[in-house]
Design a protein around this motif. Structure first.
Motif, PDB file in Angstrom:
ATOM      1  N   SER A  24       2.836   2.306  -0.020  1.00 38.52           N
ATOM      2  CA  SER A  24       2.076   2.574  -1.242  1.00 38.52           C
ATOM      3  C   SER A  24       2.373   1.541  -2.315  1.00 38.52           C
ATOM      4  CB  SER A  24       2.399   3.971  -1.774  1.00 38.52           C
ATOM      5  OG  SER A  24       1.821   4.974  -0.965  1.00 38.52           O
ATOM      6  N   ARG A  25       3.625   1.216  -2.498  1.00 38.40           N
ATOM      7  CA  ARG A  25       3.997   0.276  -3.559  1.00 38.40           C
ATOM      8  C   ARG A  25       3.412  -1.110  -3.282  1.00 38.40           C
ATOM      9  NH1 ARG A  25       8.232   2.534  -6.759  1.00 38.40           N
ATOM     10  NH2 ARG A  25       8.420   4.702  -6.096  1.00 38.40           N
ATOM     11  N   SER A  26       3.295  -1.466  -2.012  1.00 34.74           N
ATOM     12  CA  SER A  26       2.678  -2.753  -1.697  1.00 34.74           C
ATOM     13  C   SER A  26       1.195  -2.740  -2.045  1.00 34.74           C
ATOM     14  CB  SER A  26       2.883  -3.091  -0.215  1.00 34.74           C
ATOM     15  OG  SER A  26       2.009  -2.361   0.633  1.00 34.74           O
ATOM     16  N   CYS A  27       0.540  -1.609  -1.835  1.00 32.21           N
ATOM     17  CA  CYS A  27      -0.881  -1.489  -2.193  1.00 32.21           C
ATOM     18  C   CYS A  27      -1.074  -1.557  -3.701  1.00 32.21           C
ATOM     19  CB  CYS A  27      -1.440  -0.166  -1.680  1.00 32.21           C
ATOM     20  SG  CYS A  27      -1.476   0.030   0.103  1.00 32.21           S
ATOM     21  N   ILE A  28      -0.221  -0.866  -4.431  1.00 34.44           N
ATOM     22  CA  ILE A  28      -0.333  -0.801  -5.889  1.00 34.44           C
ATOM     23  C   ILE A  28      -0.236  -2.185  -6.508  1.00 34.44           C
ATOM     24  CG2 ILE A  28       0.913  -0.040  -7.967  1.00 34.44           C
ATOM     25  CD1 ILE A  28       1.615   2.543  -6.389  1.00 34.44           C
ATOM     26  N   ILE A  29       0.644  -3.008  -5.993  1.00 31.75           N
ATOM     27  CA  ILE A  29       0.938  -4.284  -6.648  1.00 31.75           C
ATOM     28  C   ILE A  29       0.092  -5.440  -6.110  1.00 31.75           C
ATOM     29  CG2 ILE A  29       2.779  -5.157  -5.146  1.00 31.75           C
ATOM     30  CD1 ILE A  29       2.910  -4.908  -9.000  1.00 31.75           C
ATOM     31  N   THR A  30      -0.571  -5.248  -4.945  1.00 34.45           N
ATOM     32  CA  THR A  30      -1.369  -6.332  -4.363  1.00 34.45           C
ATOM     33  C   THR A  30      -2.859  -6.055  -4.335  1.00 34.45           C
ATOM     34  OG1 THR A  30      -1.297  -5.527  -2.072  1.00 34.45           O
ATOM     35  CG2 THR A  30       0.542  -6.935  -2.812  1.00 34.45           C
ATOM     36  N   GLY A  31      -3.274  -4.791  -4.298  1.00 35.74           N
ATOM     37  CA  GLY A  31      -4.687  -4.470  -4.115  1.00 35.74           C
ATOM     38  C   GLY A  31      -5.150  -4.628  -2.681  1.00 35.74           C
ATOM     39  N   ARG A  32      -4.200  -4.730  -1.740  1.00 33.53           N
ATOM     40  CA  ARG A  32      -4.528  -4.820  -0.313  1.00 33.53           C
ATOM     41  C   ARG A  32      -3.925  -3.635   0.434  1.00 33.53           C
ATOM     42  NH1 ARG A  32      -3.650  -9.821  -3.314  1.00 33.53           N
ATOM     43  NH2 ARG A  32      -5.035 -11.414  -2.465  1.00 33.53           N
ATOM     44  N   ASN A  33      -4.495  -3.346   1.606  1.00 38.49           N
ATOM     45  CA  ASN A  33      -3.993  -2.248   2.427  1.00 38.49           C
ATOM     46  C   ASN A  33      -2.607  -2.553   2.984  1.00 38.49           C
ATOM     47  OD1 ASN A  33      -6.037  -0.115   2.493  1.00 38.49           O
ATOM     48  ND2 ASN A  33      -7.365  -1.691   3.395  1.00 38.49           N
ATOM     49  N   ASN A  69      -0.295  -5.918   4.367  1.00 39.36           N
ATOM     50  CA  ASN A  69       0.902  -6.358   3.652  1.00 39.36           C
ATOM     51  C   ASN A  69       2.143  -6.377   4.545  1.00 39.36           C
ATOM     52  OD1 ASN A  69      -0.304  -6.742   1.107  1.00 39.36           O
ATOM     53  ND2 ASN A  69      -0.160  -4.562   0.625  1.00 39.36           N
ATOM     54  N   GLY A  70       1.981  -6.074   5.835  1.00 35.82           N
ATOM     55  CA  GLY A  70       3.138  -5.984   6.720  1.00 35.82           C
ATOM     56  C   GLY A  70       3.964  -4.739   6.482  1.00 35.82           C
ATOM     57  N   MET A  71       3.406  -3.769   5.744  1.00 38.48           N
ATOM     58  CA  MET A  71       4.152  -2.584   5.329  1.00 38.48           C
ATOM     59  C   MET A  71       3.610  -1.325   6.010  1.00 38.48           C
ATOM     60  SD  MET A  71       6.639  -3.169   3.205  1.00 38.48           S
ATOM     61  CE  MET A  71       7.255  -4.595   2.291  1.00 38.48           C
ATOM     62  N   PRO A  94       2.692  -7.880  13.395  1.00 42.40           N
ATOM     63  CA  PRO A  94       2.262  -8.442  12.103  1.00 42.40           C
ATOM     64  C   PRO A  94       2.072  -7.406  10.999  1.00 42.40           C
ATOM     65  CG  PRO A  94       1.058  -9.469  13.907  1.00 42.40           C
ATOM     66  CD  PRO A  94       1.857  -8.353  14.519  1.00 42.40           C
ATOM     67  N   GLY A  95       1.529  -6.251  11.309  1.00 44.77           N
ATOM     68  CA  GLY A  95       1.335  -5.242  10.274  1.00 44.77           C
ATOM     69  C   GLY A  95       2.574  -4.425   9.982  1.00 44.77           C
ATOM     70  N   TYR A  96       3.686  -4.757  10.641  1.00 40.76           N
ATOM     71  CA  TYR A  96       4.872  -3.910  10.625  1.00 40.76           C
ATOM     72  C   TYR A  96       6.155  -4.648  10.236  1.00 40.76           C
ATOM     73  CZ  TYR A  96       2.028  -0.468  13.166  1.00 40.76           C
ATOM     74  OH  TYR A  96       1.060   0.438  13.521  1.00 40.76           O
ATOM     75  N   ASP A  97       6.062  -5.936   9.902  1.00 36.62           N
ATOM     76  CA  ASP A  97       7.290  -6.724   9.792  1.00 36.62           C
ATOM     77  C   ASP A  97       7.953  -6.682   8.422  1.00 36.62           C
ATOM     78  OD1 ASP A  97       5.709  -8.385   8.240  1.00 36.62           O
ATOM     79  OD2 ASP A  97       5.647 -10.026   9.688  1.00 36.62           O
ATOM     80  N   GLY A  98       7.341  -6.033   7.440  1.00 33.72           N
ATOM     81  CA  GLY A  98       7.967  -5.883   6.137  1.00 33.72           C
ATOM     82  C   GLY A  98       7.882  -7.101   5.240  1.00 33.72           C
ATOM     83  N   ASN A  99       7.226  -8.156   5.685  1.00 28.82           N
ATOM     84  CA  ASN A  99       7.080  -9.380   4.889  1.00 28.82           C
ATOM     85  C   ASN A  99       5.664  -9.444   4.316  1.00 28.82           C
ATOM     86  OD1 ASN A  99       9.641 -11.064   5.245  1.00 28.82           O
ATOM     87  ND2 ASN A  99       9.120 -10.606   7.373  1.00 28.82           N
ATOM     88  N   ILE A 100       5.510  -9.186   3.035  1.00 29.77           N
ATOM     89  CA  ILE A 100       4.191  -9.245   2.419  1.00 29.77           C
ATOM     90  C   ILE A 100       3.762 -10.707   2.367  1.00 29.77           C
ATOM     91  CG2 ILE A 100       2.824  -8.719   0.371  1.00 29.77           C
ATOM     92  CD1 ILE A 100       4.763  -6.489  -0.270  1.00 29.77           C
ATOM     93  N   PRO A 101       2.647 -11.059   2.996  1.00 29.05           N
ATOM     94  CA  PRO A 101       2.237 -12.470   3.043  1.00 29.05           C
ATOM     95  C   PRO A 101       2.015 -13.033   1.637  1.00 29.05           C
ATOM     96  CG  PRO A 101       0.938 -11.129   4.569  1.00 29.05           C
ATOM     97  CD  PRO A 101       1.710 -10.179   3.707  1.00 29.05           C
TER      98      PRO A 101
END
Length: 750
Positions: free
Chosen positions: A54-63, A67-69, A80-87
């Motif tokens: 959720s926090r990655s969505c809030i701060i980036t505007g992406r799903n 975001n790798g989250m 790729p969608g699971y590695d915890g590294n926001i591109p």
């Protein structure tokens, strides 16, 4: 940008739809309520059901998968969608606004990078200052003690400015720094706007609050969670935050009827909820301090405030609640009698408490289920927008469908900005969200966010035009599931789920997901399942992973090559659990190179963890000591008999497992503990059980116990008063063998 509004995001943690006063809850949140009265409340705001995503969505505007989250960073894997590294192509809002003259500040919880990157070794490019914030004060992980937090100031770890005994509390400290950050800049450049990302640890566990705040609610929850739901549901209709024809969701099968509990269990559960309520009211007061400051300096009216929770109320306290949430993560819940013994300590520095499932379920009224699951109880959250200078409406409800990925596009829309094409030379990906600024002035404005997928730990859902399909994993509840939570999803399992387990709700008419109409709308359900896979392919959701503990224990890339020897020196910083030596359940030794002065010395040589669980190697009363704190349920010690001699010596602790861990039962490996002074055996003892999976807090410190004391026999930080040259932790399994000395010690214990 002359006259540009400031932007303030307030992100609460694990706060359910039915807990804030302005959403019908019985908990006093007067400052949050005042924003609702002076702005807008949305009743169809959606999150991901889990914090890091959720926090990655809030701060980036992406799903979040983009975001790798896919889950919290501690569960990162190699997909790729699971590695915890926001591109870096998914830019953060502060990176965007910084290009337009905004000061950018971050306070509180980060939790947006792989855990192994949280140490002083960096890399720092995914820390807050690496992603566009000018200043940061808070903590990098998922939770922390409110009394003894793991604090980072900008790019370095710091210790809290006061102790709990001196009146310290993290929420107050965060508000202090938020105010000072804004004041520092405004007194120099009063016309320069700011973006402030305020993310307190509340109301995530541990539910820590001064006792007087919890005592305000004495007796308030004695009627139990069933009564709570009925009361809140009626109040929600009265306030108009749910439709007049909404129906309360069913009694959750995993939650006992309140009246079925023993008087002791009811007493414990009620007190846990009193502490939680005090915690929420306390953080509301800190939000009030921040708002009052902005009002005092004339900035509040022209500040666009958005307040949201990152997911629904949390079930991490287990069915009975816990005085120590770390037990939950180690599959080692304490029995009721142990919890009752700590009743008067709940909320204080000696506990790490969390309420039981019944209050989780009630906190999400009127919805079913909770955090980590994609039913509305996990993904529907309170959302308030307050901007007196830009929104004429006061106290109105908005029913348009919105999602947290819409927050960034809305801010940019309000400011008249286009998403940047590049950030620091990196071409940016498109935003996934849609602005809802058109709803500010028009309650009847159409919904523009029409389709949204969900997936958390294998639990899936999709919303489209007022219809909602949900595929619960492992089942609609734990009671109704055929397999335990965290069970892997195989290809055969996925095929079975897609043909048998999807449910369908017409949420435009069935607000709380009460009526599964899948059998009557088979073609619509098939279309939604197909649409889920389209979205999953678009945003990097596949493969669907239903595991939890397995992911937590998966080895991940580290900053250095694999090694068996770690050397530490006395420092003011802790080493995070993710990069510390993994000593649990394996043979290891800890060797301290020290100088004992005339008259002796005392203090910690090396420790890891806190009063929630951990181990500590220290000197006290001129003797050598080791304590293993088993999740605050028991402390197993070994101590030497003779005083340590003066001069330079090698003090060594060894642990040799004598059995295997039982992870499902919450039992770490038993073992034999031994002390050596200059390779001479001086003491030994059996440790019947150790911590099995993880320590949380799990920081390792050398030369002092930074944080809550692992062993209550001393007071933190208990710094070593002799000369500590270095401490070496060895994981090779090479242990000292001294048969003659072992026999002497054994005979001495008869």
């Amino acid at each position: 940008m002359p006259g540009a509004p400031n932007v303030l995001f307030i992100v609460l943690d694990d706060t359910g739809f039915g807990q804030l006063g302005c959403y019908g809850g019985p908990i006093a949140t007067q400052h949050i309520d005042s924003m609702a009265a002076g702005g807008l409340r949305y009743n169809r705001m959606h999150t991901t059901a889990l914090c890091s995503p959720s926090r990655s969505c809030i701060i980036t505007g992406r799903n979040h998968h983009s975001n790798g989250m896919a889950a919290i960073t501690e569960l990162a894997t190699g997909y790729p969608g699971y590695d915890g590294n926001i591109p870096f192509e998914n830019g953060f809002l502060p990176e965007m606004l910084g290009q337009h003259g905004y000061n950018t500040y971050m306070l509180g919880k980060w939790h947006l990078m792989p855990s192994e990157q949280e140490s002083a070794a960096g890399p720092y490019d995914r820390w807050p200052l690496g992603r566009g914030f000018d200043r940061f004060y808070g903590f990098l992980g998922g939770d922390t003690s409110q009394w003894y937090p793991d604090l980072v100031y900008d790019n370095h770890l710091v210790q809290p400015p006061r102790t709990p005994q001196e009146g310290y509390h993290l929420s107050e400290d965060l508000a202090d720094h938020a105010i000072s950050f804004v004041a520092d800049a405004k007194q120099v450049a009063p016309d320069k706007p700011f973006f402030l990302h305020f993310c307190p640890g509340a109301t995530h566990a541990p539910h820590h609050v001064p006792k007087e705040w919890a005592d305000r609610y004495a007796g308030r929850f004695d009627a139990g969670w069933d009564a709570y739901r009925e009361e809140v549901f009626a109040r929600q209709k009265e306030l108009g935050v749910i439709p007049a024809d909404a129906e309360l969701s069913r009694h959750d099968p995993d939650v006992p009827e309140w009246d079925s509990l023993t008087p002791e269990a009811r007493r414990l559960a009620a007190r846990m909820m009193e502490v939680f309520a005090g915690f929420l009211t306390h953080v509301d007061a800190q939000i009030g301090r921040l708002l009052d400051f902005l009002r005092t300096i004339g900035e509040l009216d022209n500040t666009l405030v958005m307040l949201v929770s990152d997911n629904g109320a949390s079930p991490e306290g287990g069915p009975n609640g816990t005085t120590n949430e770390t037990q939950f993560f180690n599959n080692a819940p304490e029995p009721l009698e142990e919890s009752l013994a700590k009743l008067d300590e709940l909320g204080g520095p000696l506990t790490f408490n969390h309420y039981p499932w019944g209050w989780t379920w009630a906190g999400n009224t009127p919805f079913r289920r909770w955090k980590r699951e994609t039913y509305r109880g996990g993904v529907s959250d309170p959302f308030i927008v307050h901007w007196p200078a830009g929104i004429a409406a006061r106290g109105e409800i908005r029913e348009q469908y919105v999602h947290i990925i819409d927050m960034v596009p809305t801010v940019l829309d309000v400011l008249g900005l286009e998403p940047p094409a590049t950030i620091r030379g990196v071409t940016q990906s498109p935003l996934h969200g849609t602005s809802f600024a058109h709803t500010f002035a028009d309650a009847d404005a159409p919904t523009r966010h029409r389709t949204q997928y969900f997936e958390i730990i294998g639990h899936r859902a999709i919303d489209h035009d007022g219809w909602r399909a949900v595929c619960p994993w492992p089942g609609p509840s734990f009671t109704e599931a055929d397999v335990p939570f965290g069970t892997p999803i195989t290809a055969d399992t996925l095929a079975m789920l897609d043909t048998e387990q999807w449910e369908l709700y017409h949420t435009a008419e069935d607000f709380a997901e009460n009526y599964d109409v899948a059998s009557k709308n088979r073609s619509r359900l098939i279309e939604l399942i197909a649409q889920w896979y389209v979205e999953a392919g678009r945003y990097g959701v596949l493969p669907v992973d239903g595991t939890a503990v397995t992911r937590l224990m998966t080895e991940r890339p580290q900053l250095t090559e694999t090694r068996t020897s770690y050397t530490f020196w006395p420092s003011t910083e802790t080493v995070p659990f993710s990069v510390a030596p993994r000593v649990l359940n394996r043979p290891h030794s800890i060797t301290a190179d020290v100088e004992i002065p005339v008259g002796g010395a005392e203090g910690v040589l090396l420790c890891q963890g806190a009063n929630t669980g951990g181990h500590t190697f220290y000197v006290r009363n001129q003797r050598l000591h080791y304590a293993h704190n088993y999740l605050s349920r028991a402390i197993h010690r070994v101590s030497s008999v003779d005083p340590l001699p003066e001069g330079r010596h090698r003090l060594r602790f060894e642990f040799e497992p004598t059995g295997k861990p039982d992870f499902e039962a919450g039992l770490g490996a038993p073992g034999r503990a031994q002390f050596y002074v200059d390779e001479q055996l001086v003491a030994e003892a059996e440790l019947p059980v150790t911590v099995p999976i993880l320590l949380s807090p799990g920081g390792l410190s050398c030369g002092a116990n930074l944080g809550a004391p692992v062993d209550p026999d001393y007071s933190a930080p208990f710094r070593f008063t002799g000369v500590l040259h270095q401490v070496t932790v060895d994981l090779s399994g090479d242990l000292i063998t001294d048969s003659e000395a072992e026999m002497r010690v054994a005979m001495g214990r008869q």
